[in-house]
Design a protein around this motif. Structure first.
Motif, PDB file in Angstrom:
ATOM      1  N   ASP A 197       0.853  -1.191   0.000  1.00  0.00           N
ATOM      2  CA  ASP A 197       0.000   0.000   0.000  1.00  0.00           C
ATOM      3  C   ASP A 197       0.887   1.238   0.000  1.00  0.00           C
ATOM      4  O   ASP A 197       1.428   1.639   1.029  1.00  0.00           O
ATOM      5  N   PHE A 198       1.037   1.838  -1.188  1.00  0.00           N
ATOM      6  CA  PHE A 198       1.950   2.985  -1.315  1.00  0.00           C
ATOM      7  C   PHE A 198       1.554   3.802  -2.530  1.00  0.00           C
ATOM      8  O   PHE A 198       1.196   3.257  -3.576  1.00  0.00           O
ATOM      9  N   GLU A 199       1.622   5.124  -2.372  1.00  0.00           N
ATOM     10  CA  GLU A 199       1.391   6.033  -3.485  1.00  0.00           C
ATOM     11  C   GLU A 199       2.405   7.167  -3.395  1.00  0.00           C
ATOM     12  O   GLU A 199       2.540   7.812  -2.352  1.00  0.00           O
ATOM     13  N   TYR A 200       3.136   7.380  -4.499  1.00  0.00           N
ATOM     14  CA  TYR A 200       4.124   8.450  -4.504  1.00  0.00           C
ATOM     15  C   TYR A 200       3.409   9.798  -4.536  1.00  0.00           C
ATOM     16  O   TYR A 200       2.586  10.057  -5.415  1.00  0.00           O
ATOM     17  N   TRP A 201       3.743  10.656  -3.573  1.00  0.00           N
ATOM     18  CA  TRP A 201       3.118  11.973  -3.421  1.00  0.00           C
ATOM     19  C   TRP A 201       4.101  13.051  -3.833  1.00  0.00           C
ATOM     20  O   TRP A 201       5.154  13.212  -3.208  1.00  0.00           O
ATOM     21  N   ASN A 202       3.783  13.783  -4.907  1.00  0.00           N
ATOM     22  CA  ASN A 202       4.713  14.814  -5.377  1.00  0.00           C
ATOM     23  C   ASN A 202       4.426  16.184  -4.802  1.00  0.00           C
ATOM     24  O   ASN A 202       5.131  17.155  -5.107  1.00  0.00           O
ATOM     25  N   GLY A 203       3.385  16.312  -3.972  1.00  0.00           N
ATOM     26  CA  GLY A 203       3.109  17.570  -3.284  1.00  0.00           C
ATOM     27  C   GLY A 203       2.687  18.710  -4.180  1.00  0.00           C
ATOM     28  O   GLY A 203       2.809  19.881  -3.793  1.00  0.00           O
ATOM     29  N   MET A 204       2.187  18.427  -5.376  1.00  0.00           N
ATOM     30  CA  MET A 204       1.885  19.493  -6.324  1.00  0.00           C
ATOM     31  C   MET A 204       0.828  20.453  -5.776  1.00  0.00           C
ATOM     32  O   MET A 204      -0.121  20.050  -5.107  1.00  0.00           O
ATOM     33  N   THR A 205       1.033  21.734  -6.068  1.00  0.00           N
ATOM     34  CA  THR A 205       0.122  22.778  -5.619  1.00  0.00           C
ATOM     35  C   THR A 205      -0.531  23.523  -6.769  1.00  0.00           C
ATOM     36  O   THR A 205      -1.339  24.419  -6.537  1.00  0.00           O
ATOM     37  N   GLY A 206      -0.183  23.182  -7.996  1.00  0.00           N
ATOM     38  CA  GLY A 206      -0.682  23.913  -9.150  1.00  0.00           C
ATOM     39  C   GLY A 206       0.270  24.975  -9.649  1.00  0.00           C
ATOM     40  O   GLY A 206      -0.003  25.641 -10.662  1.00  0.00           O
ATOM     41  N   GLU A 207       1.401  25.123  -8.951  1.00  0.00           N
ATOM     42  CA  GLU A 207       2.394  26.128  -9.359  1.00  0.00           C
ATOM     43  C   GLU A 207       3.338  25.616 -10.444  1.00  0.00           C
ATOM     44  O   GLU A 207       4.189  26.351 -10.923  1.00  0.00           O
TER      45      GLU A 207
END
Length: 582
Positions: free
Chosen positions: A56-66
């Motif tokens: 159970d893992f999902e890579y999170w890139n933290g995107m904010t729309g910038e």
């Protein structure tokens, strides 16, 4: 298996992907025409079982729309037996947010458990493939903006260690052998704090201690952030040419737990490049490991090892720095393998959409030819952006096959703003058939397009069929279990005199039909990932006559045919020395 590129074919291709009218027309080949006439190969070869087995893992890139440039990359993973119980465990590199909390809200919520994760395989002793998250118990606390991971026993204590790359500080995690890891980065002298992606452990000077190559990408921080218009004039992610490329590092292992930076001393001082992939392999057959580096929109680099003292830059002269049309392509992942079964290692590099994946055939004497068209591996990849790749015999017929994880770096046209995966593409599998590769489609049931990045190959359930770990950016990890076929195979753990995986040993299987198949003991290659160190051969209808091992020290030994359909161990010194061995 394939030939060098004919000059007449080169003239039919676009000289650049920007030529009007060419960017949507893929190159044609005899293999491509044949496939369209006969129909694509259809064989359900893999099942995605990640959710079923506790991965159970999902890579999170933290995107904010910038539209911060690092968001489109994402990470890899490692398949390695950290507890030495006989099955492969999984290490997954995690992302984070580039801005501090409160400065900008992420578009997607962060994972419940931050940082990199280590999953223990419960196959041994339960007999059931199931994973358990042991990150905290293992003492792993890596929470950088993660990119890649390399695995090897750098301190010769018999336990595989990890080197994790990131946008930020890299980490050397020493395996203590009791289920725990210790972060020894600073004391070991390998603390790189730029934007690193690939890392490779290899013994370039053959002194018995594994050295470390670290590939760096571009200089990025929030102060140099910018956006770039796409083809429709809409703000989008920029490319690497909008940022300053970085220098790579080669660290020599001193054998006492520490390293020294020898980049300049061995001739790699001109190693500036947008580096995303790297592989160490003996490409000229002289027994010394060379280094091939895949650069993004800059010429790739081939450094030929001169007896462990210096590296010669033969990049342009070798024919492996540019495409057959003389273009520097957007290289991401790279593998070295004997694709044509002629006894030397060829190169395959994954690329940007409208460039195709590139195959460089080894012509000998450090010369290569672009044969992407003839092999059938190039044309079907024209509309895909490839990152991680695996070269392996998935169907056990004795011929190597190729898998590539695809995912865009710019928003694809026609995708709605609400699309959770605006960069998603479909992964691809090719089967080696005679003199070409044929695309297998579909190769799995109901796999939705994702933003494919890292790929690691290994046999996670020890059934003799190689499986795939695929890490997706902003998407769940995939564990593609091989369900393709039953056939004869042999798996070998190649151990040196110290009892560790003999990285960089070359294994040659002599078959009764006159063929010889070669595999190198390695964990590197692909994109930002580490593979199963065991060597694996599908046999088809052939029988094994003998196994030859060329050890990293240069010695050669002959072993009798091992038993089929099980994993065996070959120990250095247990075979019969061959003439000319030191």
């Amino acid at each position: 298996m394939f030939r060098s590129t004919a000059p007449g074919l080169i003239t039919t291709l676009c000289l650049t992907a920007l030529v009007a009218g060419c960017q949507d027309r893929p190159p044609q080949s005899r293999a491509a025409v044949g496939s369209s006439q006969q129909g694509e190969a259809k064989l359900i070869a893999f099942d995605d079982i990640a959710a079923d087995v506790g991965l159970d893992f999902e890579y999170w890139n933290g995107m904010t729309g910038e539209l911060y440039f690092p968001e489109v990359f994402g990470a890899g993973g490692a398949l390695f037996d950290y507890d030495r119980d006989g099955d492969l465990d999984v290490y997954l590199v995690q992302g984070t947010q580039l801005v501090e909390d409160g400065q900008a809200a992420p578009l997607f919520p962060p994972p419940e458990q931050a940082g990199d994760r280590l999953f223990r395989n419960e196959l041994v002793p339960t007999g059931v493939l199931q994973f358990r998250d042991v990150t905290d118990a293992a003492g792993i606390a890596v929470s950088e903006y993660g990119m890649g991971v390399a695995s090897a026993d750098y301190d010769n204590d018999g336990w595989p260690d990890l080197y994790v790359t990131a946008l930020g500080s890299n980490h050397l995690l020493r395996n203590l052998g009791d289920g725990r890891f210790l972060d020894v980065t600073s004391g070991a002298g390998v603390d790189v704090t730029s934007w690193s992606v690939p890392a490779v452990f290899f013994d370039y000077d053959r002194d018995g201690a594994l050295d470390l190559f670290v590939g760096n990408y571009v200089e990025f921080n929030l102060g140099v952030h910018r956006t770039c218009p796409n083809e429709a004039g809409v703000p989008d992610y920029c490319g690497p040419t909008n940022f300053v490329p970085l220098s790579n590092h080669l660290f020599r292992n001193l054998g006492n737990g520490t390293f020294e930076d020898v980049t300049e001393a061995v001739g790699l001082g001109n190693s500036v490049g947008n580096t995303l992939g790297a592989v160490a392999a003996d490409l000229d057959g002289d027994g010394w490991l060379d280094l091939y580096v895949a650069n993004d929109w800059m010429p790739n680099r081939l450094w030929v090892n001169r007896s462990g003292e210096l590296f010669d830059d033969l990049s342009i002269a070798s024919g492996s720095a540019l495409s057959g049309q003389g273009i520097a392509e957007a290289s991401m992942g790279v593998e070295a393998a004997d694709l044509d079964a002629d006894g030397d290692l060829d190169l395959i590099v994954s690329h940007l959409r409208r460039e195709t994946n590139t195959v460089y055939r080894n012509l000998g004497d450090s010369f290569f030819a672009d044969v992407s068209i003839e092999t059938g591996l190039g044309p079907p990849s024209w509309n895909s952006t490839g990152f991680g790749l695996a070269v392996f015999d998935y169907d056990l017929d004795g011929a190597l096959d190729v898998f590539v994880a695809n995912g865009e770096i710019k928003r694809l046209e026609g995708r709605p703003a609400s699309d959770l995966y605006p960069l998603a593409q479909t992964d691809q599998l090719w089967r080696g058939v005679g003199s070409v590769f044929e695309e297998v489609s579909p190769f799995a049931e109901a796999l939705e397009p994702r933003v494919g990045r890292g790929v690691a190959v290994g046999d996670l359930d020890n059934d003799g069929r190689l499986d795939l770990l695929v890490v997706n950016n902003s998407g769940p990890v995939r564990l593609l279990r091989n369900v393709s076929t039953d056939g004869s195979w042999v798996g070998l753990s190649i151990l040196d005199r110290a009892g560790r995986d003999a990285l960089d040993a070359r294994v040659t299987l002599r078959l009764d039909d006159g063929r010889s198949l070669i595999r190198d003991v390695s964990t590197d290659g692909s994109y930002a990932s580490a593979n199963d160190p065991r060597v694996h051969f599908g046999l088809g209808a052939a029988q094994i006559e003998a196994v030859e091992v060329r050890w990293p020290t240069g010695g050669r030994e002959l072993f009798p045919a091992p038993p089929l359909d099980v994993y065996s161990v070959l120990n250095e010194g247990a075979g019969s020395p061959l003439e000319g061995s030191p």
